[in-house]
Design a protein around this motif. Structure first.
Motif, PDB file in Angstrom:
ATOM      1  N   THR A   1       1.035   3.932  -3.417  1.00  0.00           N
ATOM      2  CA  THR A   1       0.740   4.507  -3.175  1.00  0.00           C
ATOM      3  C   THR A   1       1.883   6.287  -3.504  1.00  0.00           C
ATOM      4  O   THR A   1       2.014   7.221  -3.958  1.00  0.00           O
ATOM      5  CB  THR A   1       0.355   5.149  -1.994  1.00  0.00           C
ATOM      6  OG1 THR A   1      -0.504   4.680  -1.415  1.00  0.00           O
ATOM      7  CG2 THR A   1      -0.525   6.848  -1.625  1.00  0.00           C
TER       8      THR A   1
ATOM      9  N   GLN B   1      -5.606   1.941  -2.886  1.00  0.00           N
ATOM     10  CA  GLN B   1      -6.290   2.907  -1.485  1.00  0.00           C
ATOM     11  C   GLN B   1      -6.935   1.978  -0.701  1.00  0.00           C
ATOM     12  O   GLN B   1      -7.049   1.894   0.790  1.00  0.00           O
ATOM     13  CB  GLN B   1      -6.623   4.010  -1.738  1.00  0.00           C
ATOM     14  CG  GLN B   1      -5.979   5.465  -2.097  1.00  0.00           C
ATOM     15  CD  GLN B   1      -4.493   5.287  -1.161  1.00  0.00           C
ATOM     16  OE1 GLN B   1      -4.141   5.380  -0.086  1.00  0.00           O
ATOM     17  NE2 GLN B   1      -3.318   4.551  -2.050  1.00  0.00           N
TER      18      GLN B   1
ATOM     19  N   LEU C   1      -5.348  -0.443   2.854  1.00  0.00           N
ATOM     20  CA  LEU C   1      -5.597  -0.061   4.023  1.00  0.00           C
ATOM     21  C   LEU C   1      -6.491  -0.429   4.484  1.00  0.00           C
ATOM     22  O   LEU C   1      -6.303  -1.731   6.065  1.00  0.00           O
ATOM     23  CB  LEU C   1      -5.429   1.360   4.011  1.00  0.00           C
ATOM     24  CG  LEU C   1      -5.279   1.697   4.893  1.00  0.00           C
ATOM     25  CD1 LEU C   1      -4.340   0.886   5.774  1.00  0.00           C
ATOM     26  CD2 LEU C   1      -5.318   3.320   5.534  1.00  0.00           C
TER      27      LEU C   1
ATOM     28  N   HIS D   1       0.962  -1.366  -0.683  1.00  0.00           N
ATOM     29  CA  HIS D   1      -0.330   0.262  -0.052  1.00  0.00           C
ATOM     30  C   HIS D   1       1.032   1.139  -0.247  1.00  0.00           C
ATOM     31  O   HIS D   1       0.719   2.041  -0.695  1.00  0.00           O
ATOM     32  CB  HIS D   1      -0.715  -0.034   1.160  1.00  0.00           C
ATOM     33  CG  HIS D   1      -1.579   1.795   1.143  1.00  0.00           C
ATOM     34  ND1 HIS D   1      -1.656   2.342   2.849  1.00  0.00           N
ATOM     35  CD2 HIS D   1      -2.638   1.831   1.286  1.00  0.00           C
ATOM     36  CE1 HIS D   1      -2.404   2.908   2.717  1.00  0.00           C
ATOM     37  NE2 HIS D   1      -2.456   3.162   1.471  1.00  0.00           N
TER      38      HIS D   1
ATOM     39  N   SER E   1       2.221   8.386  -6.229  1.00  0.00           N
ATOM     40  CA  SER E   1       1.815  10.171  -7.242  1.00  0.00           C
ATOM     41  C   SER E   1       2.713  10.607  -7.208  1.00  0.00           C
ATOM     42  O   SER E   1       2.659  11.477  -7.857  1.00  0.00           O
ATOM     43  CB  SER E   1       1.489  10.298  -5.373  1.00  0.00           C
ATOM     44  OG  SER E   1       0.526   9.591  -4.355  1.00  0.00           O
TER      45      SER E   1
ATOM     46  N   VAL F   1      -4.216   3.919  -8.261  1.00  0.00           N
ATOM     47  CA  VAL F   1      -3.125   4.922  -6.749  1.00  0.00           C
ATOM     48  C   VAL F   1      -4.712   4.196  -6.000  1.00  0.00           C
ATOM     49  O   VAL F   1      -4.955   4.230  -5.033  1.00  0.00           O
ATOM     50  CB  VAL F   1      -2.022   6.282  -6.739  1.00  0.00           C
ATOM     51  CG1 VAL F   1      -2.812   6.616  -5.625  1.00  0.00           C
ATOM     52  CG2 VAL F   1      -0.951   5.507  -7.468  1.00  0.00           C
ATOM     53  N   LEU F   2      -5.265   4.724  -6.789  1.00  0.00           N
ATOM     54  CA  LEU F   2      -7.412   4.905  -6.247  1.00  0.00           C
ATOM     55  C   LEU F   2      -7.614   3.259  -5.787  1.00  0.00           C
ATOM     56  O   LEU F   2      -7.624   3.224  -4.447  1.00  0.00           O
ATOM     57  CB  LEU F   2      -8.212   5.523  -6.605  1.00  0.00           C
ATOM     58  CG  LEU F   2      -9.502   5.122  -6.133  1.00  0.00           C
ATOM     59  CD1 LEU F   2     -10.164   6.132  -5.440  1.00  0.00           C
ATOM     60  CD2 LEU F   2     -10.615   5.690  -7.661  1.00  0.00           C
TER      61      LEU F   2
END
Length: 102
Positions: A25, A75, A78, A21, A29, A71-72
């Motif tokens: 990320t 998420q 998590l 994760h 980014s 990237v979404l």
């Protein structure tokens, strides 16, 4: 979140999911914003008409969109990790930072 979860619940998150994760990320980014800084993408909307007319930016926007979507989706790891770690039966054993210093 990783530190607070351990303190509040007494359980550790899955380390492999946490690493995946985190790195997805961070890397995602950086890749999303790379064209804006070093790819000579214009900062003002008034300049986009010239680039759209030449057809140069379509591939860059498609690439950024795909990376942003990945990237979404990353998420989601998590909450999956939180639910997985709460469902485990064994609580964490005392970490070295919980032991008294000598």
């Amino acid at each position: 979140m990783y530190f607070v979860f351990e303190r509040l619940t007494g359980r550790r998150l899955n380390r492999s999911l946490a690493y995946i994760h985190f790195w997805l990320t961070v890397a995602g980014s950086l890749i999303i914003f790379w064209p804006g800084h070093f790819g000579h993408q214009p900062r003002r909307y008034i300049y986009y008409s010239d680039i759209y007319a030449s057809g140069q930016i379509g591939a860059v926007e498609l690439f950024i969109g795909i990376v942003a979507l990945s990237v979404l989706l990353a998420q989601l790891l998590l909450p999956i990790n939180l639910i997985y770690s709460l469902g485990r039966r064994r609580p964490r054993v005392g970490a070295p930072r919980d032991r008294p210093r000598s």
